[in-house]
Design a protein around this motif. Structure first.
Motif, PDB file in Angstrom:
ATOM      1  N   GLN A 300       0.680  -0.834  -0.008  1.00  0.00           N
ATOM      2  CA  GLN A 300       0.033  -0.039  -0.049  1.00  0.00           C
ATOM      3  C   GLN A 300       0.903   1.264   0.220  1.00  0.00           C
ATOM      4  N   PRO A 301       0.430   2.277  -0.687  1.00  0.00           N
ATOM      5  CA  PRO A 301       1.377   3.301  -0.828  1.00  0.00           C
ATOM      6  C   PRO A 301       1.155   4.181   0.187  1.00  0.00           C
ATOM      7  N   THR A 302       2.258   4.971   0.625  1.00  0.00           N
ATOM      8  CA  THR A 302       2.311   6.089   1.665  1.00  0.00           C
ATOM      9  C   THR A 302       2.849   7.533   1.046  1.00  0.00           C
ATOM     10  N   LEU A 303       3.088   8.098   2.009  1.00  0.00           N
ATOM     11  CA  LEU A 303       3.664   9.618   1.291  1.00  0.00           C
ATOM     12  C   LEU A 303       5.106   9.564   0.825  1.00  0.00           C
ATOM     13  N   ASP A 304       5.742   8.593   1.206  1.00  0.00           N
ATOM     14  CA  ASP A 304       7.242   8.208   0.647  1.00  0.00           C
ATOM     15  C   ASP A 304       6.685   8.228  -0.975  1.00  0.00           C
ATOM     16  N   ARG A 305       5.647   7.768  -1.413  1.00  0.00           N
ATOM     17  CA  ARG A 305       5.493   7.843  -2.991  1.00  0.00           C
ATOM     18  C   ARG A 305       4.756   8.897  -3.414  1.00  0.00           C
ATOM     19  N   LEU A 306       4.813  10.074  -2.578  1.00  0.00           N
ATOM     20  CA  LEU A 306       4.216  11.443  -3.010  1.00  0.00           C
ATOM     21  C   LEU A 306       4.751  12.001  -4.512  1.00  0.00           C
ATOM     22  N   ASP A 307       6.275  12.104  -4.492  1.00  0.00           N
ATOM     23  CA  ASP A 307       6.693  12.401  -5.601  1.00  0.00           C
ATOM     24  C   ASP A 307       6.442  11.670  -6.989  1.00  0.00           C
ATOM     25  N   GLU A 308       6.395  10.385  -6.474  1.00  0.00           N
ATOM     26  CA  GLU A 308       6.061   9.698  -7.810  1.00  0.00           C
ATOM     27  C   GLU A 308       4.195  10.147  -8.360  1.00  0.00           C
ATOM     28  N   LEU A 309       3.717  10.028  -7.440  1.00  0.00           N
ATOM     29  CA  LEU A 309       2.313  10.360  -7.634  1.00  0.00           C
ATOM     30  C   LEU A 309       2.139  11.770  -8.376  1.00  0.00           C
ATOM     31  N   VAL A 310       2.839  12.929  -7.964  1.00  0.00           N
ATOM     32  CA  VAL A 310       3.010  14.083  -8.344  1.00  0.00           C
ATOM     33  C   VAL A 310       3.739  14.053  -9.914  1.00  0.00           C
ATOM     34  N   ALA A 311       4.737  13.310 -10.181  1.00  0.00           N
ATOM     35  CA  ALA A 311       5.340  13.099 -11.450  1.00  0.00           C
ATOM     36  C   ALA A 311       4.164  12.743 -12.285  1.00  0.00           C
ATOM     37  N   ASN A 312       3.210  11.710 -12.011  1.00  0.00           N
ATOM     38  CA  ASN A 312       2.342  11.105 -12.941  1.00  0.00           C
ATOM     39  C   ASN A 312       1.189  12.072 -13.322  1.00  0.00           C
ATOM     40  N   VAL A 313       1.081  12.813 -12.266  1.00  0.00           N
ATOM     41  CA  VAL A 313      -0.116  13.718 -12.639  1.00  0.00           C
ATOM     42  C   VAL A 313       0.506  14.948 -13.721  1.00  0.00           C
ATOM     43  N   ARG A 314       1.716  15.428 -13.155  1.00  0.00           N
ATOM     44  CA  ARG A 314       2.265  16.323 -14.237  1.00  0.00           C
ATOM     45  C   ARG A 314       2.557  15.837 -15.621  1.00  0.00           C
ATOM     46  N   ALA A 315       2.775  14.591 -15.582  1.00  0.00           N
ATOM     47  CA  ALA A 315       2.643  14.011 -17.059  1.00  0.00           C
ATOM     48  C   ALA A 315       1.441  14.056 -17.648  1.00  0.00           C
ATOM     49  N   ALA A 316       0.494  14.003 -17.029  1.00  0.00           N
ATOM     50  CA  ALA A 316      -0.847  14.105 -17.656  1.00  0.00           C
ATOM     51  C   ALA A 316      -1.399  15.624 -17.914  1.00  0.00           C
ATOM     52  N   GLY A 317      -0.518  16.355 -17.776  1.00  0.00           N
ATOM     53  CA  GLY A 317      -0.690  17.860 -18.072  1.00  0.00           C
ATOM     54  C   GLY A 317      -1.158  18.938 -17.018  1.00  0.00           C
ATOM     55  N   LEU A 318      -1.087  18.428 -15.708  1.00  0.00           N
ATOM     56  CA  LEU A 318      -1.479  19.366 -14.693  1.00  0.00           C
ATOM     57  C   LEU A 318      -0.258  19.783 -13.928  1.00  0.00           C
ATOM     58  N   THR A 319      -0.268  21.204 -13.781  1.00  0.00           N
ATOM     59  CA  THR A 319       0.837  21.811 -13.350  1.00  0.00           C
ATOM     60  C   THR A 319       0.718  21.885 -11.557  1.00  0.00           C
ATOM     61  N   VAL A 320       1.511  21.133 -10.875  1.00  0.00           N
ATOM     62  CA  VAL A 320       1.623  20.941  -9.573  1.00  0.00           C
ATOM     63  C   VAL A 320       3.114  21.266  -9.004  1.00  0.00           C
ATOM     64  N   THR A 321       2.721  22.126  -7.742  1.00  0.00           N
ATOM     65  CA  THR A 321       3.905  22.221  -6.794  1.00  0.00           C
ATOM     66  C   THR A 321       3.635  21.639  -5.505  1.00  0.00           C
ATOM     67  N   THR A 322       4.590  21.416  -4.977  1.00  0.00           N
ATOM     68  CA  THR A 322       4.518  20.653  -3.578  1.00  0.00           C
ATOM     69  C   THR A 322       5.344  21.413  -2.649  1.00  0.00           C
ATOM     70  N   ALA A 323       4.948  21.329  -1.227  1.00  0.00           N
ATOM     71  CA  ALA A 323       5.611  22.019  -0.173  1.00  0.00           C
ATOM     72  C   ALA A 323       5.530  20.912   1.278  1.00  0.00           C
ATOM     73  N   THR A 324       6.563  20.836   1.761  1.00  0.00           N
ATOM     74  CA  THR A 324       6.523  19.976   3.048  1.00  0.00           C
ATOM     75  C   THR A 324       7.053  20.721   4.052  1.00  0.00           C
ATOM     76  N   THR A 325       6.507  20.767   5.213  1.00  0.00           N
ATOM     77  CA  THR A 325       6.722  21.442   6.294  1.00  0.00           C
ATOM     78  C   THR A 325       7.202  20.278   7.530  1.00  0.00           C
ATOM     79  N   GLY A 326       8.375  20.444   8.162  1.00  0.00           N
ATOM     80  CA  GLY A 326       8.677  19.244   8.981  1.00  0.00           C
ATOM     81  C   GLY A 326       8.938  17.785   8.592  1.00  0.00           C
ATOM     82  N   ALA A 327       9.154  17.089   9.448  1.00  0.00           N
ATOM     83  CA  ALA A 327       9.230  15.658   9.079  1.00  0.00           C
ATOM     84  C   ALA A 327       9.113  14.844  10.447  1.00  0.00           C
ATOM     85  N   ARG A 328       8.576  13.706  10.028  1.00  0.00           N
ATOM     86  CA  ARG A 328       8.167  12.537  11.441  1.00  0.00           C
ATOM     87  C   ARG A 328       7.928  11.346  10.855  1.00  0.00           C
TER      88      ARG A 328
END
Length: 438
Positions: A300-328
């Protein structure tokens, strides 16, 4: 005691005994209430329609009295009262259809009986043209408010009343009963057709509401089944780890005591039994899903695969930016739910906001994880969808499962925003500065 089947004769006799009572109920029961068209302007149109009906009834009454009165004008008061009563009955059909139709029919018979000695052979009998129009109007408005069977009964009684007026006459007249019958039938058929159309539309609206509710409920149940399958995978993995660790632990300790071995064996046994029960209850969901989709089990996916999800969406033509605050570190259930919420929000943005810019923010706080997905106003009008809003049900269900909250709504600039707050019970780590990915 012997049972004798009821034959056709008994059924016919029973139907004949019930016929008078059914006919009486059909011709005296209240009509349908005035239809509510469900539109804001309909309350304004009701008095307008009533005013038009009053004007038509007034004109018909004037022509009716003028045609029925003799040439010397001596019968104007008598026929004026009867004509006014006929016009009032036509207006009253709008509010009391059954009673007003009865009054109109009785007035028609009384008018024909009183006017018959004074009528010439050239005058139409028992209905003049205005009188026929008044009778047709009463039947038409009645057919709009009662079932077709009751409207047909009223038509038969009207025709019988007109036919009876032609039987008891003192002089020959210009009888028009055979010409009036098609006109009266047409008025009833037209009114019944309009009523059937209105009833069909009302039932269609009700059915659409039921279908939309059932679709939403089915979508929610499907999302719950999906969550159950995912949780089954997560919990089964951890229970398996507990079982293995309990089995290996005695070998990591020199000279373990019997009590330690017994406790670890109990832990492993309980973990194995819990895992077995979990698979019995929820494992079939995963099996059915795998068989229906023809896929194999995958982690099952987790936030570790967020970059992969965003890359797939960008490939579909959607402009996406991400921002992460903190880590745990996140519990698997929280990471999975956060990933699915972001995935659904991005899918909604692709469907309903073509050409928009999307921003995905994840903030790790001391007590929970905050996920925020916003998009700007779309460049073009989105295509209409019959299932809009069902994705929000699944996202809300995931947040509620973890005791969190989800808020979604339009932004002032014409975009849309989805914010989810997911509690995290694990101890917080030191927050790190925000990392933004273009």
């Amino acid at each position: 005691m012997t049972w004798k089947p009821v034959g056709d004769k008994e059924r016919v006799k029973a139907a004949l005994r019930r016929a008078p009572r059914v006919l009486f109920e059909d011709l005296t029961a209240p009509a349908d209430p005035l239809p509510d068209m469900g539109q804001p302007g309909w309350p304004v149109w009701r008095p307008v329609f009533g005013m038009l009906l009053v004007i038509c009834a007034t004109f018909l009454t004037v022509f009716y009295v003028n045609e029925m009165s003799p040439g010397d004008g001596g019968g104007i008061p008598k026929y004026g009262v009867l004509g006014f009563a006929q016009g009032a009955a036509l207006v009253a059909v709008m509010f009391r259809p059954v009673s007003a139709w009865w009054a109109s029919t009785v007035l028609m018979v009384v008018t024909a009986w009183l006017s018959e000695p004074d009528m010439s052979r050239d005058q139409l009998f028992p209905w003049s043209v205005p009188g026929l129009a008044l009778q047709c109007g009463a039947l038409f408005l009645l057919a709009l408010r009662v079932p077709p069977r009751r409207a047909a009964g009223a038509l038969v009684i009207t025709l019988l009343a007109g036919l009876s007026c032609t039987v008891f006459t003192t002089t020959p007249h210009h009888y028009v009963i055979y010409r009036s019958t098609p006109v009266l039938i047409a008025a009833v058929v037209f009114g019944a057709s309009l009523r059937g159309l209105r009833v069909a539309r009302t039932q269609l609206v009700v059915q659409e509401e039921l279908t939309a509710g059932e679709r939403a409920r089915r979508t929610l149940l499907e999302e719950r089944n999906r969550i159950a399958r995912e949780l089954h995978d997560v919990v089964a993995h951890h229970m398996s780890v507990i079982s293995i660790q309990a089995q290996v632990a005695p070998h990591l300790v020199e000279n373990p005591s019997d009590e330690l071995r017994e406790n670890l064996a109990g832990i492993r046994q309980n973990a194995v039994e819990a895992l077995t029960e979990l698979r019995h209850v929820l494992g079939v969901l995963r099996s059915e899903d795998a068989l229906s989709q023809g896929v194999r089990h995958t982690p099952q996916p987790t936030l570790d695969r967020l970059d992969e999800l965003v890359a797939n969406v960008r490939a579909a033509g959607l402009t996406v930016t991400t921002a992460t605050t903190g880590a745990r570190p996140l519990p698997p259930g929280v990471g999975l739910s956060a990933f699915r919420i972001i995935q659904e929000a991005l899918s909604n943005a692709m469907r309903h906001a073509p050409g928009a810019r999307v921003r995905v923010e994840t903030a790790y706080g001391t007590t929970g994880l905050t996920v925020r997905v916003t998009n700007t106003a779309p460049d073009a009008a989105p295509a209409r969808s019959q299932s809009m809003g069902h994705g929000l049900l699944g996202m809300g269900e995931r947040a509620a499962m973890l005791g969190g909250e989800l808020a979604a709504g339009a932004t002032p600039d014409g975009g849309y925003e989805v914010t989810a707050i997911l509690p995290v019970s694990a101890p917080a780590l030191a927050a790190e500065p925000a990392e933004e990915t273009p």
